[in-house]
Enzyme design. Structure first.
Site, PDB file in Angstrom:
ATOM      1  N   GLY A 139     -17.171  -6.407 -19.784  1.00 15.95           N
ATOM      2  CA  GLY A 139     -17.561  -7.261 -20.765  1.00 15.95           C
ATOM      3  C   GLY A 139     -16.889  -8.581 -21.010  1.00 15.95           C
ATOM      4  N   GLY A 198     -18.000 -11.303 -23.237  1.00 11.52           N
ATOM      5  CA  GLY A 198     -18.406 -11.098 -24.822  1.00 11.52           C
ATOM      6  C   GLY A 198     -17.241 -11.867 -25.702  1.00 11.52           C
ATOM      7  N   GLN A 199     -17.350 -11.502 -26.844  1.00 12.77           N
ATOM      8  CA  GLN A 199     -16.526 -12.352 -27.783  1.00 12.77           C
ATOM      9  C   GLN A 199     -15.008 -12.229 -27.497  1.00 12.77           C
ATOM     10  OE1 GLN A 199     -15.674 -10.789 -31.735  1.00 12.77           O
ATOM     11  NE2 GLN A 199     -15.288 -12.709 -32.569  1.00 12.77           N
ATOM     12  N   ASP A 230     -19.061  -8.330 -15.894  1.00 21.70           N
ATOM     13  CA  ASP A 230     -20.017  -8.374 -16.852  1.00 21.70           C
ATOM     14  C   ASP A 230     -21.368  -8.198 -16.524  1.00 21.70           C
ATOM     15  OD1 ASP A 230     -19.802  -9.628 -20.182  1.00 21.70           O
ATOM     16  OD2 ASP A 230     -21.627  -9.650 -19.349  1.00 21.70           O
ATOM     17  N   ILE A 231     -22.212  -7.569 -17.418  1.00 20.83           N
ATOM     18  CA  ILE A 231     -23.752  -7.260 -16.837  1.00 20.83           C
ATOM     19  C   ILE A 231     -24.494  -8.594 -16.736  1.00 20.83           C
ATOM     20  CG2 ILE A 231     -24.740  -7.111 -19.399  1.00 20.83           C
ATOM     21  CD1 ILE A 231     -26.181  -4.651 -18.100  1.00 20.83           C
ATOM     22  N   ARG A 232     -23.894  -9.758 -17.314  1.00 25.64           N
ATOM     23  CA  ARG A 232     -24.450 -11.134 -17.252  1.00 25.64           C
ATOM     24  C   ARG A 232     -23.858 -11.678 -15.801  1.00 25.64           C
ATOM     25  NH1 ARG A 232     -23.798 -12.380 -23.415  1.00 25.64           N
ATOM     26  NH2 ARG A 232     -21.684 -10.940 -22.738  1.00 25.64           N
ATOM     27  N   TYR A 267     -21.723   3.360 -34.800  1.00 25.10           N
ATOM     28  CA  TYR A 267     -20.563   2.550 -34.040  1.00 25.10           C
ATOM     29  C   TYR A 267     -19.233   3.466 -34.338  1.00 25.10           C
ATOM     30  CZ  TYR A 267     -17.534  -1.364 -33.301  1.00 25.10           C
ATOM     31  OH  TYR A 267     -16.490  -2.330 -32.856  1.00 25.10           O
ATOM     32  N   LYS A 293     -16.681   5.028 -31.668  1.00 29.10           N
ATOM     33  CA  LYS A 293     -15.242   4.755 -31.608  1.00 29.10           C
ATOM     34  C   LYS A 293     -14.325   5.860 -32.024  1.00 29.10           C
ATOM     35  CE  LYS A 293     -15.504   0.462 -30.936  1.00 29.10           C
ATOM     36  NZ  LYS A 293     -14.962  -0.087 -29.588  1.00 29.10           N
TER      37      LYS A 293
END
Ligand code: SER
Length: 314
Positions: free
Chosen positions: A8, A11-12, A34-36, A140, A144
């Site tokens: 990830g 991501g942020q 990342d997936i991107r 979510y 978690k």
């Protein structure tokens, strides 16, 4: 912690964590995934496209790069998870168990973030203790809590060195968050600089814990470097910096932009999620067991956010 794979990484948290880890441990020792596809942020070091739900691919990349640590960040945030609960379960839980399996098979140290979302309406709301009731009412939150338990299980059952923190809402001027309940606390700064006004989807008086990204990144490194003999807890430590409601951000911004106007148009879904989370959490266990502390309070963060975003806007 010498060679680290980050999932990830666009991501942020990931985009800034990779940069910080590369400064600290050397660019070639941080494998961003990342997936991107890769973007400009990651070109100073190794990057691989990895979908964390593909366990074979994750294993192959970790083995090929001979890493000793995984920092698993790939996940959907709370509001997106609420809109797509089954997708969230598959990604948040499927990705996590795949990453834990890789850590078990290759004997890696492991970090994944939990969240204030791991608490629910029956949790004590103020100064929420480290060990307390966790009955979240969001997908979510379910992910978690299950994730915290799963990480503890991999530690006690297989001896995998799993560690985690319960992040509050994270605020940064680099990569915007997406699909979270606390995202307003980032948007408010962008809009303050651009339009001198912001309409909040979280209602007046709704307090949540927040933290500035540099403190959040330091916490990961500190926790991962901590002496394991001192850790009574593992998954996951409460950490907090700023307990604030939208009007607190509004006032902090008005100190630097007096004409800033804050209005409200409450989104019932995100408001319900926010109301189910604590107002403020107690991070004394993290302070005692691995020396957690923060540098930024609301005012110091506000000044830096406004300065950086003003520069960006020029
Ligand atoms: N920032 C996250 C969210 O709002 C909380 O972990 O979903």
């Amino acid at each position: 912690m010498k060679k680290i794979l980050v999932t990830g990484s666009r991501g942020q948290i990931g985009s800034e964590l990779v940069r910080k880890l590369r400064e600290t441990y050397g660019a070639s020792n941080i494998i961003a995934t990342d997936i991107r596809k890769m973007d400009d942020d990651h070109k100073e070091g190794p990057f691989e496209v990895v979908d964390v739900t593909d366990s074979d691919r994750l294993f192959t990349v970790a083995k090929e790069h001979n890493v000793d640590t995984i920092m698993h960040l790939a996940a959907l945030l709370s509001a997106t998870a609420e809109a797509m609960p089954k997708v969230a379960w598959d990604l948040n839980m499927g990705g996590l168990i795949n990453a834990l399996e890789v850590a078990r098979e290759l004997d890696l140290q492991f970090f994944t973030p939990s969240s204030i979302g791991a608490f629910g309406p029956s949790t004590p709301k103020d100064n929420t203790p480290q060990d307390t009731l966790q009955r979240p009412t969001t997908m979510y939150g379910v992910n978690k809590v299950a994730g915290e338990l799963l990480c503890d299980y991999y530690y006690s059952r297989y001896g995998v060195d799993t560690r985690g923190v319960r992040y509050p809402g994270l605020i940064s001027h680099v990569t915007p968050p997406g699909g979270g309940t606390t995202d307003y606390a980032v948007e408010i700064y962008y809009e303050a600089v651009k339009n001198k006004a912001y309409t909040s989807y979280i209602g007046e008086g709704t307090s949540m814990d927040m933290m500035y990204m540099p403190d959040a990144l330091n916490a990961i490194i500190q926790l991962m470097e901590a002496d394991p003999g001192k850790l009574e807890h593992r998954n996951a430590f409460n950490i907090s910096a700023i307990a604030a409601a939208p009007e607190d951000f509004g006032k902090a911004i008005q100190k630097y932009i007096p004409e800033f106007k804050l209005s409200y148009e409450v989104d019932p879904i995100r408001q319900t999620i926010a109301e189910s989370w604590p107002n403020s959490i107690d991070s004394s266990a993290a302070a005692k067991e691995w020396g957690f502390k923060v540098e930024y309070d609301l005012d110091k963060m506000t000044k830096e956010m406004l300065d950086r975003l003003t520069e960006k806007n020029k």
